[in-house]
Every structure is written in structure tokens, then in C-alpha cells.
Design a protein around this motif. Structure first.
Motif, PDB file in Angstrom:
ATOM      1  N   GLY A 273       0.698  -0.865   0.296  1.00 42.42           N
ATOM      2  CA  GLY A 273      -0.176   0.264  -0.036  1.00 42.42           C
ATOM      3  C   GLY A 273       0.249   1.455  -0.113  1.00 42.42           C
ATOM      4  O   GLY A 273       0.678   2.043  -0.924  1.00 42.42           O
ATOM      5  N   ASP A 274       1.790   1.035   0.931  1.00 46.64           N
ATOM      6  CA  ASP A 274       3.069   2.118   0.652  1.00 46.64           C
ATOM      7  C   ASP A 274       3.751   3.239  -0.399  1.00 46.64           C
ATOM      8  O   ASP A 274       3.644   3.622  -0.928  1.00 46.64           O
ATOM      9  CB  ASP A 274       3.575   2.525   1.871  1.00 46.64           C
ATOM     10  CG  ASP A 274       3.406   2.006   3.247  1.00 46.64           C
ATOM     11  OD1 ASP A 274       2.213   3.293   3.627  1.00 46.64           O
ATOM     12  OD2 ASP A 274       3.873   1.578   3.992  1.00 46.64           O
ATOM     13  N   ILE A 275       4.313   0.930  -1.279  1.00 46.93           N
ATOM     14  CA  ILE A 275       4.369   1.430  -2.262  1.00 46.93           C
ATOM     15  C   ILE A 275       3.707   2.135  -3.968  1.00 46.93           C
ATOM     16  O   ILE A 275       3.982   3.401  -4.142  1.00 46.93           O
ATOM     17  CB  ILE A 275       5.574   0.134  -2.793  1.00 46.93           C
ATOM     18  CG1 ILE A 275       6.338  -0.272  -2.271  1.00 46.93           C
ATOM     19  CG2 ILE A 275       5.985   0.853  -4.210  1.00 46.93           C
ATOM     20  CD1 ILE A 275       6.483  -1.058  -2.328  1.00 46.93           C
ATOM     21  N   MET A 276       2.682   1.445  -3.478  1.00 43.28           N
ATOM     22  CA  MET A 276       1.552   2.107  -4.707  1.00 43.28           C
ATOM     23  C   MET A 276       1.910   3.512  -4.192  1.00 43.28           C
ATOM     24  O   MET A 276       0.825   4.399  -5.431  1.00 43.28           O
ATOM     25  CB  MET A 276      -0.069   1.430  -4.415  1.00 43.28           C
ATOM     26  CG  MET A 276      -0.599   2.324  -5.219  1.00 43.28           C
ATOM     27  SD  MET A 276      -2.720   0.475  -5.025  1.00 43.28           S
ATOM     28  CE  MET A 276      -3.090   0.917  -3.906  1.00 43.28           C
ATOM     29  N   ILE A 277       1.403   4.051  -3.083  1.00 46.01           N
ATOM     30  CA  ILE A 277       1.011   5.172  -2.753  1.00 46.01           C
ATOM     31  C   ILE A 277       1.987   6.814  -3.110  1.00 46.01           C
ATOM     32  O   ILE A 277       2.040   7.442  -4.360  1.00 46.01           O
ATOM     33  CB  ILE A 277       0.861   5.952  -1.706  1.00 46.01           C
ATOM     34  CG1 ILE A 277      -0.610   5.378  -1.044  1.00 46.01           C
ATOM     35  CG2 ILE A 277       0.727   7.258  -1.145  1.00 46.01           C
ATOM     36  CD1 ILE A 277      -1.029   5.326   0.574  1.00 46.01           C
ATOM     37  N   ARG A 278       3.641   6.019  -2.772  1.00 46.05           N
ATOM     38  CA  ARG A 278       4.524   6.465  -3.889  1.00 46.05           C
ATOM     39  C   ARG A 278       4.634   6.826  -5.066  1.00 46.05           C
ATOM     40  O   ARG A 278       4.751   7.299  -5.286  1.00 46.05           O
ATOM     41  CB  ARG A 278       5.529   5.981  -3.006  1.00 46.05           C
ATOM     42  CG  ARG A 278       7.236   6.181  -3.586  1.00 46.05           C
ATOM     43  CD  ARG A 278       6.903   5.114  -5.089  1.00 46.05           C
ATOM     44  NE  ARG A 278       8.386   5.613  -5.435  1.00 46.05           N
ATOM     45  CZ  ARG A 278       9.106   4.983  -6.202  1.00 46.05           C
ATOM     46  NH1 ARG A 278       8.263   3.843  -7.019  1.00 46.05           N
ATOM     47  NH2 ARG A 278      10.357   5.078  -6.677  1.00 46.05           N
ATOM     48  N   SER A 279       4.338   5.199  -5.853  1.00 47.19           N
ATOM     49  CA  SER A 279       4.552   5.240  -7.218  1.00 47.19           C
ATOM     50  C   SER A 279       2.981   5.923  -7.771  1.00 47.19           C
ATOM     51  O   SER A 279       3.408   6.751  -9.335  1.00 47.19           O
ATOM     52  CB  SER A 279       4.056   3.701  -7.688  1.00 47.19           C
ATOM     53  OG  SER A 279       4.827   3.187  -6.536  1.00 47.19           O
ATOM     54  N   VAL A 280       1.625   6.383  -6.984  1.00 45.18           N
ATOM     55  CA  VAL A 280       0.964   6.952  -8.049  1.00 45.18           C
ATOM     56  C   VAL A 280       1.194   8.282  -7.764  1.00 45.18           C
ATOM     57  O   VAL A 280       1.086   9.882  -8.962  1.00 45.18           O
ATOM     58  CB  VAL A 280      -0.606   6.654  -7.158  1.00 45.18           C
ATOM     59  CG1 VAL A 280      -1.712   7.661  -7.530  1.00 45.18           C
ATOM     60  CG2 VAL A 280      -0.797   5.323  -7.258  1.00 45.18           C
ATOM     61  N   LEU A 281       1.815   9.026  -7.148  1.00 48.79           N
ATOM     62  CA  LEU A 281       2.326  10.540  -6.434  1.00 48.79           C
ATOM     63  C   LEU A 281       3.103  10.379  -7.341  1.00 48.79           C
ATOM     64  O   LEU A 281       3.507  11.863  -8.269  1.00 48.79           O
ATOM     65  CB  LEU A 281       2.248  10.783  -4.779  1.00 48.79           C
ATOM     66  CG  LEU A 281       1.355  10.478  -4.141  1.00 48.79           C
ATOM     67  CD1 LEU A 281       1.922  10.699  -2.759  1.00 48.79           C
ATOM     68  CD2 LEU A 281       0.287  11.717  -4.206  1.00 48.79           C
ATOM     69  N   LEU A 282       4.073   9.916  -7.513  1.00 49.60           N
ATOM     70  CA  LEU A 282       5.419  10.094  -8.725  1.00 49.60           C
ATOM     71  C   LEU A 282       4.938  10.414 -10.528  1.00 49.60           C
ATOM     72  O   LEU A 282       5.458  11.145 -10.472  1.00 49.60           O
ATOM     73  CB  LEU A 282       6.400   9.206  -8.632  1.00 49.60           C
ATOM     74  CG  LEU A 282       8.240   9.515  -9.152  1.00 49.60           C
ATOM     75  CD1 LEU A 282       8.257  10.470  -8.317  1.00 49.60           C
ATOM     76  CD2 LEU A 282       8.896   7.668  -8.793  1.00 49.60           C
TER      77      LEU A 282
END
Length: 460
Positions: free
Chosen positions: A259-268
Motif C-alpha cells: 500500500g505504501d509503495i502504491m501511494i508513492r508510485s501514484v504520487l510520482l
């Protein structure tokens, strides 16, 4: 956040676990053995797109090229959401490997495969509304829409294979089997290209032939990947892994990390999308110039992937072994090689940039604009390398909450920079804002590094 622990008490799975060995030293040679196959694998990625376009281009019509490009972008955007599966699997499996916990390492692969196949099946089941929505957002001519529907209607059946292959790739990276990842990439792309030529030029299937070739290659790639992971499916490894498959703590950890990685990736990704959209408001020539330079920046990211993947594997194994010395050594060596690679790339952009721009576009106005903003491309690898490498380090340590926090802060600063700099400096302000985003990411994660080192090794 806690790193995987070797159970203090005996369990049935211990009978299948080899005796824990002393962790291997992290050396320059070991870093390069992990990184170089990834670099070679990434080189083949744009080749496939070029061949697809060239083969369809032989049909002598514009609509098939547009339909194939549109369909490929739709699926790439859809599958990109699940990129967390590769990164999360890599970090967690590397830690289990470093801890000598073979049963958990195999269980991590099985859980990721289940998620990947399940997500792919859901996409396949929802294909009609997904395709309809995609075409509504990206309208083309009637002919292009018909061909795009045909392309997507075939390729979407490869969704389970494509997403599940992310899990396989992450697991192989965690175990330093990046040569196997290279073999997968070469075979998938080789099969795809051969079938492209046969189906399109030989049988005359057009866009449907390209889609069918890719579909077969995707499923073939997953089958090959599973075969390369075959030691995980032997009875001695599988039985204890199945016993842990529904472990509540492990499942919760998997959900949090991914979940953390997905949020980071969406923001990037959203930051890069905003960069292109805002550039479009500065005129067609600026938009085209930014697109050319951004493609070269993506090349830099692909080059650095090799060393970031090495960081995921070697840092993760050091965390699993609870070795602060190896953790620091892995972070330092992989980052050092990353800096060297980006410095060489920046020099290459400085010397060869004008020639590369001329090769990528024949439009005089676009060439002129791209040269104006080329200094930003030269600076970008040097400014961005810290953030990119810390991503790999934090993923290996599974300190993804810290990575997410740094990304949220960076995007907030990026938005503020755009609001101030874009109206006053135009496209230079836009590029400066992007550099600020990457610089803040690097600084924020550097400040979080002591916390990451303490938490990941101490298990607190």
C-alpha cells in the motif's frame, strides 16, 4: 515495522529449512552481478515497441499504428498500478532470504502470485467497462477506435500473466537471480518479435496479430518465470510455505508495504503527468521538446534500475541477517555505482545531447526548444540519483512508510514550486520544479536514513 525473525522454537517447517549460514560479504563484484543483467534487460524494452511500430507501419496506414499505440498506453497505465507487487515482493523476499527463512521466502512468492493472478482475472472480467472508459478518455477516429477495441480485446487476456510476472521478477531479484530476469526478458521479447513478423507480415492479421503475439509472449514469459522459480515449488519447500500462506501478521505486513509503495508510485507518476500537462499549456513546440527530453530522462531511470534493484536485494538480505555492517555496506556500494552511472550519463547528455535530439525529431522548432532546455536534462541524473537510489534501499529495508512520507512531502513542495515558478519562468520554471521534487526526495530520505537503519536492523 519489523523484519522477519527466525523462530526461536522448532516448528514443522524447520525440518525443511537448511542451517543458517553466515551472511556473504557485499562486494563490488556482487553488486555488478545483480545490476548488469537488469541493465541489459532494460535495453530490450524499447526495442520491442520499435519493432511493433515498424511491423504495423508496413501496412501503409496511419490508423493501425495509432490504434496499437493507444491500446499499448492504456494497458501500460493499467498494469503500472500493480508495479508495487514487484517492489514489495523483492524487499520482503530478500529479508526472508537473509534471515535463512526459506519457508517464508517461498510463501512470499505464493502470496504475490495469488494477488497478481487475482488482480489480472479481475481486470479480464471487467474488460468491457475498462475498455469503454479508456476509449471515452482517449477518443480517436472511428477506424482507430474499432482497431483499438480489437487490440485491447485480445491483449487484456494477458493481464493475469503480466501482473503475476511482476511477482516472479521481484522474487528473482530478491534472490540475486537477475540473470534469470534477463533470460525472461529476452525470451518474451524474442518470441513477441518473431510472432509479430509471422502474424502481421506473414498471415496479414494486422493489429490483431500484434496483440496475439504479445498475448502469447506474456503467458509464455510467466510459464518460463515459474520454471525459473521451480525450486520454490518442490515438495520440501512448498509444504512449509503452504502452512504459512495465511499467516495474519505476514498478510498484514504485505498489505502495508504494498500500500505504501502504491501511494508513492501514484504520487510520482502524477508528478510526471502534471509536468507534461502543464507543459502542454506552453505551446506545442515546448510540449514536444519536453517529451523528447523526458524520454531521455526515462532512459536514465532505466539505467539506474540495475543498481536500485541491487540495493533492494542486498539491503533486504542484510536486514534479514540483522547486520548493520552489511546494511551500510550494501547501501554505500550500490549508491556509489549509481552515482558513477549517473555522472557518466550526465556527461553523455552534455556531449551527445544535441545529436540525440536531432535523431529523435526532424522538426526545426522542436530541436531548437529541446536544445534550450537540454541543461536541465544534464543536471537531472545528478540531482535525482539520491532519491532513486534511496527508493531501492528503503524498499529492501521494507521501510516503505518512510518512503511514502518523503514522497508526500516532496510532492507538496513540488506543487508549491510550480505555483511560484511556472508563471514567472515558464518552462524553465517547470523543469526547475521537477528538479526540486527530486532533490527534496533525496534530502528527505537522507534525513530519514538513520531511522530506517535503526528500525530495519533492530526490528523495532
Amino acid at each position: 515495522m519489523t523484519a522477519p525473525q527466525v523462530p526461536a522454537e522448532a516448528s514443522p517447517s524447520d525440518a525443511f529449512r537448511p542451517a543458517r549460514m553466515a551472511p556473504r560479504p557485499v562486494t563490488h563484484a556482487r553488486v555488478l552481478r545483480v545490476a548488469l543483467p537488469i541493465l541489459l534487460a532494460n535495453v530490450t524494452v524499447p526495442l520491442l515497441g520499435m519493432v511493433d511500430t515498424a511491423v504495423v507501419g508496413q501496412l501503409g496506414q496511419a490508423a493501425p499504428i495509432g490504434a496499437m499505440g493507444l491500446g499499448a498506453i492504456v494497458l501500460a497505465s493499467l498494469y503500472w498500478v500493480f508495479g508495487f507487487l514487484r517492489m514489495g515482493t523483492s524487499g520482503m523476499a530478500a529479508q526472508a532470504q537473509g534471515a535463512g527463512d526459506d519457508a517464508e521466502c517461498t510463501a512470499i512468492l505464493l502470496r504475490a502470485l495469488i494477488v497478481g493472478l487475482g488482480a489480472g482475472l479481475a481486470i479480464t472480467a471487467l474488460q468491457w467497462p475498462l475498455i469503454h472508459a479508456a476509449l471515452a478518455l482517449s477518443p480517436g477516429s472511428g477506424e482507430v477506435e474499432v482497431l483499438t477495441r480489437s487490440y485491447l480485446g485480445i491483449r487484456i487476456w494477458g493481464a493475469p500473466a503480466t501482473i503475476a510476472a511482476y511477482a516472479v521478477t521481484g522474487w528473482l531479484v530478491a534472490l540475486e537471480r537477475t540473470r534469470a530476469v534477463l533470460v525472461m526478458q529476452l525470451v518474451v521479447n524474442g518470441v513477441n518479435i518473431a510472432l509479430d513478423l509471422w502474424f502481421v507480415l506473414g498471415l496479414g492479421w494486422g493489429v490483431s496479430g500484434v496483440a496475439t503475439a504479445t498475448l502469447i509472449a506474456e503467458w509464455g514469459g510467466l510459464c518460463l518465470g515459474l520454471w525459473l522459480c521451480r525450486d520454490a515449488f518442490r515438495a520440501a519447500a512448498l509444504r512449509p510455505a503452504l502452512a504459512r500462506l495465511r499467516d495474519a501478521v505476514a498478510l498484514r505486513r504485505m498489505a502495508l508495504v504494498n500500500g505504501d509503495i502504491m501511494i508513492r508510485s501514484v504520487l510520482l507518476q502524477g508528478s510526471f503527468t502534471a509536468f507534461m500537462f502543464l507543459g502542454a499549456g506552453l505551446g506545442d513546440r515546448v510540449l514536444a521538446a519536453n517529451q523528447v527530453l523526458l524520454q531521455l530522462l526515462i532512459v536514465a531511470g532505466n539505467l539506474l534500475d540495475g543498481f536500485a534493484f541491487a540495493a533492494e536485494s542486498l539491503v533486504g538480505q542484510a536486514v534479514g541477517a540483522r547486520s548493520p555492517k552489511l546494511l551500510r555496506r550494501a547501501a554505500q556500494l550500490t549508491s556509489g555505482w549509481g552515482v558513477v552511472a549517473m555522472a557518466l550519463l550526465a556527461l553523455g547528455f552534455l556531449v551527445l545531447g544535441p545529436g540525440i535530439i536531432d535523431a529523435m525529431t526532424t522538426a526545426p522548432g522542436v530541436r531548437e526548444e529541446a536544445r534550450r532546455f537540454l541543461p536541465w536534462l544534464v543536471a537531472a541524473p545528478l540531482i535525482s540519483v539520491a532519491g532513486w537510489m534511496f527508493d531501492g534501499i528503503f524498499i529492501g529495508a521494507t521501510c516503505t512508510a518512510q518512503m511514502r512520507r518523503a514522497m508526500v512531502l516532496s510532492v507538496a513542495v513540488y506543487a508549491g514550486a510550480i505555483a511560484v515558478l511556472l508563471p514567472t519562468l515558464g518552462n524553465h520554471g517547470l523543469w526547475l520544479s521537477l528538479m526540486i521534487l527530486n532533490a527534496v526526495r533525496g534530502v528527505a530520505m537522507a534525513r530519514l536514513w538513520p531511522e530506517v537503519e535503526r528500525v530495519s536492523v533492530a526490528g523495532r
